[in-house]
Design a protein around this motif. Structure first.
Motif: not given
Length: 411
Positions: A172-179, A219-223
C-alpha cells in the motif's frame, strides 16, 4: 601452534575476546566516546563520536556493526560447540541444546524489554535477544543437518529472496511515519506520544488502494507493513520494529556467515596465517559486494537489508581475522584479558546492565556533588566522563571476578 584433534579443538581465545570487545561498546564504551566528543573541540574526536551513533535510516556507522557482529560470533561459536556435541552425543542432543537455549534467550529477551510490567498489548515480544535466539536456532539446526554447500545455498537464498520480496511485492502507498501520517490525517486526534489515533491510521491503511513496489523509506516498505499488520504486542518504532518478523530472515544469513568462518577456523589442514588471509579476503569481497548492492538495495540496519548483511559481515570477517592473528597465531594475549572476561559471560552482563544498571551504580559512587564539582572546577562534561569510567570499571571488576571464580552462566 599445535594441531587440534577434530573432536576436541582448543578454545579460540580470539573468539571470546572479539565477543567481549563487541559487548564492551554496548556496556558503556559508546557513552565514554560520546561524552569525550561532546566536551572536545577536536574534529577527530567528534568524528569518532559520530561513529558511536546509529544512522537514522540508510548508511553505515561503526555502531551499526555491534549487533550483527554479535550474531556473527554466535555462528562462529556454534561450529565449535555443536560439532563436539554431535560427535559425543549425536544430533538429537544438539537439537535439544539448540531448542533449550533458544527458549531461554526468548524469555530473557522479553524480560529485558520490561517483561510483563505492562499490560497487553504494551508488552514487546521482539528485541535484540529474541533476534539472536531465532538466528541461532535456524542457523544451528541447519548446521546440524546439512553440509556447507547447502548452507551456502540457503544463505544466498535468504539474501536474494529478501531483496526480491522487498523489491517486487506491491505494498500500500502509505508511509507509516508520524510526520507523514500527520500530514495525511491533520485533523485526527493524537495519542499520548503525539501519533495520530490508531483507528484513523488503520482506516487510512486499509482503505488505500494505490500500490507501489521497490520502496525502502521508513514505514514505506514490505518489512514495516508486515510488522504493522501481523506483529503482536508493542513495537519499538510504534508502527513497526527493527527486530520484526520479515527482517529476521537476513539475520539468519548473518549467523550463517559466522558459521562459515567457524568452519574455516576449525579446519586442521590449513595453517593459521592462511586462515587469516582467507578471512581477510572474504571480508573485503563481502564489503565490496555489500556496497555495490547498496546502490539499488540501500544499507539499512532497521530493515537488516541484504546489502547491510554483507557490509556488516565483511567488517566482522576483518575483525575476526585481526583478532585471530594477534591472539591465536601470534599469541599476544595479555592485552585482551579484560575482553575475554566479558566475552565469557556476555548475556549475563547484558542482562545485569538493565537489572542492576552499571551506570546507575557508578552515579551513586561519583555522581551528584562530585560530578557537579568536576564540571564546575575542572572541565564541563568531566563529571559524566568519570561516571562512565567508573561504570566500565564495575563491568570489568564483575567480569573478572566471575572469570576468576569460573562462574560462567551459559544459556
Amino acid at each position: 601452534m599445535s594441531t587440534p584433534t577434530p573432536s576436541s579443538p582448543p578454545r579460540l581465545v580470539s573468539v571470546d575476546a572479539l565477543r567481549g570487545f563487541d559487548m564492551f561498546w554496548i556496556l558503556g564504551a559508546d557513552a565514554l566516546v560520546l561524552a569525550l566528543g561532546a566536551m572536545s573541540l577536536s574534529p577527530t574526536l567528534r568524528a569518532l563520536a559520530g561513529q558511536l551513533e546509529h544512522k537514522d535510516w540508510a548508511g553505515f556507522a561503526f555502531y551499526d556493526l555491534i549487533f550483527p557482529l554479535f550474531v556473527f560470533i554466535v555462528g562462529v561459536s556454534t561450529v565449535f560447540s555443536l560439532t563436539s556435541l554431535v560427535a559425543r552425543e549425536g544430533r538429537a542432543a544438539a537439537v535439544k541444546r539448540i531448542l533449550r537455549r533458544t527458549l531461554l534467550l526468548l524469555a530473557f529477551g522479553i524480560f529485558y524489554n520490561g517483561g510483563l510490567a505492562h499490560q497487553w498489548p504494551d508488552v514487546r515480544l521482539v528485541g535484540v535477544l529474541q533476534r539472536i535466539a531465532l538466528a541461532y536456532a535456524a542457523a544451528g539446526l541447519l548446521f546440524v543437518f546439512f553440509k556447507p554447500r547447502v548452507l551456502a545455498a540457503v544463505t544466498a537464498l535468504l539474501l536474494v529472496g529478501y531483496w526480491a520480496l522487498l523489491t517486487f511485492i506491491p505494498i500500500r502507498d502509505v508511509q507509516l511515519d508520524r510526520a507523514a501520517l500527520v500530514s495525511h490525517l491533520p485533523d485526527a486526534p493524537r495519542d499520548a506520544q503525539g501519533f495520530p489515533a490508531e483507528a484513523q491510521v488503520r482506516q487510512l491503511f486499509d482503505q488505500t488502494t494505490a500500490r507501489v513496489t521497490g520502496r525502502f523509506e521508513p514505514g514505506l516498505n514490505l518489512t514495516n507493513h508486515l510488522d504493522y499488520v501481523y506483529l503482536p504486542g508493542a513495537r519499538y518504532d510504534h508502527y513497526y520494529d527493527p527486530e520484526g518478523l520479515l527482517s529476521t530472515l537476513p539475520a539468519i544469513a548473518t549467523c550463517l556467515l559466522g558459521i562459515f568462518a567457524g568452519l574455516l577456523l576449525r579446519r586442521t589442514d590449513i595453517g593459521g596465517h592462511d586462515k587469516v588471509v582467507t578471512l581477510a579476503l572474504a571480508g573485503v569481497a563481502a564489503l565490496a559486494a555489500g556496497w555495490l548492492w547498496g546502490i539499488q538495495f540501500p544499507i539499512i540496519k532497521k530493515l537488516w537489508t541484504s546489502s547491510y548483511v554483507l557490509v556488516a559481515g565483511g567488517w566482522s570477517l576483518l575483525l575476526l581475522a585481526a583478532f585471530y592473528y594477534v591472539i591465536d597465531v601470534r599469541q599476544w594475549r595479555r592485552w585482551c584479558q579484560p575482553f575475554v572476561w566479558i566475552g565469557m559471560n556476555p548475556i549475563t552482563l547484558y542482562l545485569l546492565s538493565t537489572i542492576v544498571g552499571f551506570r546507575e551504580a557508578a552515579a551513586r559512587l561519583v555522581g551528584g556533588d562530585i560530578s557537579e564539582w568536576l564540571d564546575s572546577n575542572i572541565a564541563p562534561g568531566l563529571g559524566g566522563i568519570v561516571v562512565t569510567l567508573v561504570s566500565l570499571g564495575l563491568v570489568f571488576v564483575l567480569a573478572g571476578f566471575m572469570h576468576q571464580r569460573k562462574i560462567f552462566l551459559r544459556v
